[in-house]
Design an enzyme around this catalytic site. Structure first.
Site, PDB file in Angstrom:
ATOM      1  N   SER A   1       0.241 -13.178  10.343  1.00  0.00           N
ATOM      2  CA  SER A   1       0.951 -13.410  11.607  1.00  0.00           C
ATOM      3  C   SER A   1       2.157 -12.487  11.741  1.00  0.00           C
ATOM      4  O   SER A   1       2.803 -12.463  12.781  1.00  0.00           O
ATOM      5  CB  SER A   1       1.401 -14.869  11.680  1.00  0.00           C
TER       6      SER A   1
ATOM      7  N   GLY B   1      -5.240 -10.364   9.010  1.00  0.00           N
ATOM      8  CA  GLY B   1      -5.008 -11.782   8.764  1.00  0.00           C
ATOM      9  C   GLY B   1      -3.594 -12.155   8.397  1.00  0.00           C
ATOM     10  O   GLY B   1      -3.386 -13.020   7.539  1.00  0.00           O
TER      11      GLY B   1
ATOM     12  N   GLN C   1       0.052 -10.158   0.862  1.00  0.00           N
ATOM     13  CA  GLN C   1       1.067 -11.212   0.785  1.00  0.00           C
ATOM     14  C   GLN C   1       0.466 -12.430   0.086  1.00  0.00           C
ATOM     15  O   GLN C   1       1.158 -13.404  -0.178  1.00  0.00           O
ATOM     16  CB  GLN C   1       1.503 -11.626   2.192  1.00  0.00           C
ATOM     17  N   ASN C   2      -0.829 -12.362  -0.190  1.00  0.00           N
ATOM     18  CA  ASN C   2      -1.505 -13.543  -0.742  1.00  0.00           C
ATOM     19  C   ASN C   2      -1.253 -13.665  -2.237  1.00  0.00           C
ATOM     20  O   ASN C   2      -1.182 -12.667  -2.955  1.00  0.00           O
ATOM     21  CB  ASN C   2      -3.010 -13.460  -0.475  1.00  0.00           C
ATOM     22  N   VAL C   3      -1.176 -14.916  -2.679  1.00  0.00           N
ATOM     23  CA  VAL C   3      -0.965 -15.164  -4.105  1.00  0.00           C
ATOM     24  C   VAL C   3      -2.291 -15.492  -4.792  1.00  0.00           C
ATOM     25  O   VAL C   3      -2.325 -15.746  -5.990  1.00  0.00           O
ATOM     26  CB  VAL C   3       0.099 -16.270  -4.332  1.00  0.00           C
ATOM     27  N   ASP C   4      -3.382 -15.485  -4.024  1.00  0.00           N
ATOM     28  CA  ASP C   4      -4.701 -15.686  -4.643  1.00  0.00           C
ATOM     29  C   ASP C   4      -5.157 -14.376  -5.291  1.00  0.00           C
ATOM     30  O   ASP C   4      -4.503 -13.336  -5.140  1.00  0.00           O
ATOM     31  CB  ASP C   4      -5.716 -16.208  -3.600  1.00  0.00           C
TER      32      ASP C   4
ATOM     33  N   HIS D   1       4.061 -11.152  -2.855  1.00  0.00           N
ATOM     34  CA  HIS D   1       4.636 -12.492  -3.023  1.00  0.00           C
ATOM     35  C   HIS D   1       4.220 -13.167  -4.322  1.00  0.00           C
ATOM     36  O   HIS D   1       4.284 -14.387  -4.428  1.00  0.00           O
ATOM     37  CB  HIS D   1       4.268 -13.371  -1.807  1.00  0.00           C
TER      38      HIS D   1
ATOM     39  N   TYR E   1       2.033 -25.788  -6.390  1.00  0.00           N
ATOM     40  CA  TYR E   1       1.328 -24.585  -6.857  1.00  0.00           C
ATOM     41  C   TYR E   1       0.184 -24.936  -7.812  1.00  0.00           C
ATOM     42  O   TYR E   1      -0.819 -24.218  -7.851  1.00  0.00           O
ATOM     43  CB  TYR E   1       2.314 -23.570  -7.447  1.00  0.00           C
TER      44      TYR E   1
HETATM   45  P1  OAD Z   1       0.178 -17.008   8.366  1.00  0.00           P
HETATM   46  O1  OAD Z   1      -0.371 -18.386   8.189  1.00  0.00           O
HETATM   47  O2  OAD Z   1       1.534 -16.872   8.943  1.00  0.00           O
HETATM   48  O3  OAD Z   1      -0.787 -16.168   9.315  1.00  0.00           O
HETATM   49  C1  OAD Z   1      -2.171 -16.170   9.090  1.00  0.00           C
HETATM   50  C2  OAD Z   1      -2.831 -15.259  10.101  1.00  0.00           C
HETATM   51  O4  OAD Z   1      -4.214 -15.264   9.809  1.00  0.00           O
HETATM   52  C3  OAD Z   1      -2.656 -15.731  11.556  1.00  0.00           C
HETATM   53  O5  OAD Z   1      -2.241 -14.646  12.356  1.00  0.00           O
HETATM   54  C4  OAD Z   1      -4.065 -16.193  11.931  1.00  0.00           C
HETATM   55  O6  OAD Z   1      -4.363 -15.955  13.297  1.00  0.00           O
HETATM   56  C5  OAD Z   1      -4.925 -15.335  11.034  1.00  0.00           C
HETATM   57  N1  OAD Z   1      -6.268 -15.862  10.734  1.00  0.00           N
HETATM   58  C6  OAD Z   1      -6.711 -17.143  10.706  1.00  0.00           C
HETATM   59  N2  OAD Z   1      -8.014 -17.191  10.374  1.00  0.00           N
HETATM   60  C7  OAD Z   1      -8.400 -15.904  10.170  1.00  0.00           C
HETATM   61  C8  OAD Z   1      -9.635 -15.285   9.806  1.00  0.00           C
HETATM   62  N3  OAD Z   1     -10.741 -15.981   9.553  1.00  0.00           N
HETATM   63  N4  OAD Z   1      -9.668 -13.936   9.710  1.00  0.00           N
HETATM   64  C9  OAD Z   1      -8.542 -13.180   9.945  1.00  0.00           C
HETATM   65  N5  OAD Z   1      -7.364 -13.721  10.299  1.00  0.00           N
HETATM   66  C10 OAD Z   1      -7.290 -15.057  10.409  1.00  0.00           C
HETATM   67  O7  OAD Z   1       0.046 -16.266   6.958  1.00  0.00           O
HETATM   68  P2  OAD Z   1       0.770 -14.955   6.432  1.00  0.00           P
HETATM   69  O8  OAD Z   1       1.080 -14.025   7.550  1.00  0.00           O
HETATM   70  O9  OAD Z   1      -0.027 -14.441   5.295  1.00  0.00           O
HETATM   71  O10 OAD Z   1       4.747 -16.671   1.717  1.00  0.00           O
HETATM   72  O11 OAD Z   1       2.111 -15.567   5.865  1.00  0.00           O
HETATM   73  C11 OAD Z   1       3.035 -14.758   5.219  1.00  0.00           C
HETATM   74  C12 OAD Z   1       3.756 -15.534   4.149  1.00  0.00           C
HETATM   75  O12 OAD Z   1       4.261 -16.751   4.685  1.00  0.00           O
HETATM   76  C13 OAD Z   1       2.873 -15.990   3.012  1.00  0.00           C
HETATM   77  O13 OAD Z   1       2.686 -14.982   2.050  1.00  0.00           O
HETATM   78  C14 OAD Z   1       3.625 -17.167   2.460  1.00  0.00           C
HETATM   79  C15 OAD Z   1       4.020 -17.823   3.743  1.00  0.00           C
HETATM   80  O14 OAD Z   1       5.125 -18.625   3.741  1.00  0.00           O
HETATM   81  C16 OAD Z   1       5.354 -17.459   0.824  1.00  0.00           C
HETATM   82  O15 OAD Z   1       5.030 -18.615   0.618  1.00  0.00           O
HETATM   83  C17 OAD Z   1       6.480 -16.786   0.089  1.00  0.00           C
END
Ligand code: OAD
Length: 229
Positions: free
Chosen positions: A174, A172, A89-92, A107, A56
């Protein structure tokens, strides 16, 4: 007087990808280089807290060097036309730095910390590292992050926001991580739902308009669509 509609937006790592922050599950995502259970779970913290702190600290140092992108900025500007609520869900902190007023972090937040034995005592640390041995009230400081294996304290508040959405957008993410992904189920029937993502995602509702674009292209498209709806 024109009533502004409530636009609720669920964002994930993809909205910050074009700012230079790595997503988690894409090709080149963070979970290719790290074992999620080692660095982002409560068990990982108990096993090797120094490794977790360093993971982190690196994320926080990088955050200081990046900037909000056009997608974050347009969501902030959309407050002129809508009552916008961002659930991220972003920590930024890129939504806040772009100017969004209502941001709920499901998160946690990289720029905050708390004593490991005292969940409610959250302090701002900015971009400073947390080191092993840094304590508050006699407890080791830990990142203010919701790890796998922990409750998501802001979930109920997020559910309430989504239940009252007049427009719901998912940008953005998954939709792999619960309970955050389950928020999609709370968007009221008849509420227009938009999904912006350049890749196929795990979607189970049919009443969704999919904009298969990166956030920098898809967010302006979505905003045009809803302004003229
Ligand atoms: P993921 O990495 O699972 O998914 C990211 C999504 O962003 C994917 O569907 C990509 O296709 C999409 N993507 C990539 N580039 C992009 C762009 N330029 N514009 C728009 N979309 C784009 O990330 P999260 O779904 O956020 O939690 O993950 C959820 C949680 O899993 C996070 O908060 C984190 C992680 O483990 C913890 O660590 C507790």
């Amino acid at each position: 007087m024109v009533m502004r509609k409530r636009l609720v937006v669920l964002t994930g790592a993809g909205i910050s990808a074009e700012s230079g922050i790595r997503t988690f599950r894409d090709m080149g995502g963070l979970w290719e280089d790290y074992d999620v259970m080692e660095v982002a779970s409560i068990d990982g913290w108990k096993k090797n807290p120094q490794l977790v702190l360093e993971f982190y600290n690196q994320r926080r140092r990088q955050l200081e060097t990046v900037h909000p992108n056009i997608a974050h900025k347009l969501l902030a500007e959309a407050e002129k036309d809508f009552n916008v609520y961002v659930v991220t869900q972003n920590v930024d902190n890129l939504h806040e730095r772009a100017g969004s007023s209502n941001v709920l972090h499901l998160h946690g937040e990289l720029t905050k910390a708390r004593p490991a034995g005292c969940p409610s005592k959250v302090i701002d640390i900015g971009y400073k590292d947390i080191n092993w041995g840094d304590t508050l009230d006699g407890f080791q400081l830990r990142p203010h992050i919701v790890w796998f294996g922990e409750e998501v304290p802001m979930l109920n508040e997020a559910v309430k926001l989504v239940q009252t959405a007049e427009i719901f957008a998912v940008i953005g993410t998954s939709l792999n991580v619960y309970p955050a992904a389950g928020l999609l189920d709370y968007a009221p029937k008849g509420c227009p739902i938009y999904v912006v993502d350049p890749n196929e995602i795990n979607l189970w509702r049919r009443d969704v308009t999919v904009i298969k674009e990166k956030a920098s292209v898809g967010v302006p498209k979505m905003l045009e669509m809803i302004k003229h709806a």
